[in-house]
Design a protein around this motif. Structure first.
Motif, mmCIF file in Angstrom:
data_model
loop_
_atom_site.group_PDB
_atom_site.id
_atom_site.type_symbol
_atom_site.label_atom_id
_atom_site.label_comp_id
_atom_site.label_asym_id
_atom_site.label_seq_id
_atom_site.Cartn_x
_atom_site.Cartn_y
_atom_site.Cartn_z
ATOM 1 N N ALA A 168 0.919 -1.281 -0.117
ATOM 2 C CA ALA A 168 0.100 -0.034 -0.007
ATOM 3 C C ALA A 168 0.919 1.253 -0.082
ATOM 4 N N ALA A 169 1.896 1.438 0.888
ATOM 5 C CA ALA A 169 2.895 2.452 0.607
ATOM 6 C C ALA A 169 3.300 2.832 -0.444
ATOM 7 N N SER A 170 4.041 1.802 -1.369
ATOM 8 C CA SER A 170 4.512 2.008 -2.688
ATOM 9 C C SER A 170 3.384 2.285 -3.518
ATOM 10 N N VAL A 171 2.264 1.903 -3.387
ATOM 11 C CA VAL A 171 1.122 2.241 -4.590
ATOM 12 C C VAL A 171 0.711 3.722 -4.204
ATOM 13 N N ALA A 172 0.657 4.075 -2.867
ATOM 14 C CA ALA A 172 0.275 5.493 -2.451
ATOM 15 C C ALA A 172 1.340 6.333 -3.064
ATOM 16 N N ALA A 173 2.549 6.098 -2.910
ATOM 17 C CA ALA A 173 3.888 7.021 -3.294
ATOM 18 C C ALA A 173 3.662 7.237 -5.007
#
Length: 216
Positions: A182-187
Motif C-alpha cells: 500500500a505504501a508504494s502504491v500511494a507514493a
C-alpha cells in the motif's frame, strides 16, 4: 552520488528502503518478476487448448517489457550518460535486453505454435533472465536514480511515460499496482494525475483483471 555509494537497493524484498520517487521504477521490476513466476506456474499446467489465451496474456506482458527496455535504451541511459559523471554499465544492460528479447520471442513462438511441451523450459529461461537482469540493473541504476533527486528524476520519468504506446498506457497502472504494498502504491499514485488515477482504478482495473484468467 555522494552518500549513496554504499547503499544496496533491491526490489526483490520489497520497496520499503527505496526512495519514494524511484518506487514507480521499482514497481515495474516487481511486476516483471511476479509475471515471470506466473508464466512458469502456468507452463506446468496449461492444456493445448489454453495456449492461445496464455499467449494473449503474455503478449501484453511482452509489450510492457519491450517498451520499458526501449525507453531505457533510448531515453534513460543516454540521459544518465550525459548528466551523471562516471555513469557506465548501460552497454551490458542493453545486452541483457537483447537476451530477454530473444527469450520472449521463444516463449511467444512456443505459444503461437502450440508446442506446449517446450513451454516449461522456455518460461524458466525467461524467468532466470528477468531475475539476473534486474539484479544487475538495480545494482547499477538505483543509486544513480536516487541521487538525481525528486524534480530531476520526475522530468525524466515523464519523458519515459510519454513514450509509451496506447497499448501499454492502458495496461501499465493496474499491472504495476497488482499485489503491490500500500505504501508504494500511494507514493506512485500521488504522481499520477487524478483523472488518470481514477480511470486506472476503475475501467482499466476491470479490463486488466479479465486478462489474468490464463495465469490465475
Amino acid at each position: 552520488m555522494s552518500g549513496n555509494e554504499s547503499v544496496v537497493w533491491s526490489s526483490e524484498q520489497g520497496l520499503g528502503g527505496l526512495p519514494e520517487h524511484v518506487r514507480g521504477f521499482g514497481l515495474m521490476h516487481v511486476a516483471m518478476r511476479r509475471d515471470a513466476a506466473r508464466l512458469c506456474a502456468a507452463a506446468r499446467s496449461v492444456r493445448p487448448g489454453g495456449a492461445r489465451a496464455l499467449g494473449e496474456w503474455f503478449g501484453r506482458l511482452r509489450a510492457v517489457i519491450d517498451w520499458h527496455h526501449h525507453s531505457e535504451d533510448e531515453i534513460l541511459w543516454p540521459y544518465l550518460r550525459g548528466h551523471v559523471p562516471g555513469f557506465d554499465g548501460s552497454g551490458a544492460l542493453e545486452q541483457d535486453h537483447g537476451a530477454l528479447d530473444r527469450s520472449m520471442s521463444r516463449v511467444a513462438g512456443v505459444l503461437t505454435t502450440g508446442r506446449i511441451e517446450e513451454l516449461p523450459e522456455a518460461a524458466q529461461e525467461f524467468a532466470d533472465l528477468v531475475r539476473d537482469h534486474l539484479r544487475h540493473e538495480e545494482r547499477v541504476v538505483f543509486p544513480v536514480l536516487a541521487a538525481l533527486g525528486v524534480a530531476e528524476y520526475g522530468r525524466v520519468e515523464r519523458w519515459i511515460i510519454g513514450s509509451a504506446p496506447a497499448q501499454v498506457m492502458t495496461y501499465l497502472q493496474p499491472w504495476m499496482f497488482d499485489g503491490a504494498d500500500a505504501a508504494s502504491v500511494a507514493a506512485v499514485a500521488a504522481t499520477i494525475p487524478a483523472p488518470v488515477r481514477l480511470l486506472g482504478r476503475t475501467v482499466l482495473e476491470r479490463r486488466y483483471r479479465r486478462t489474468l484468467a490464463p495465469v490465475l
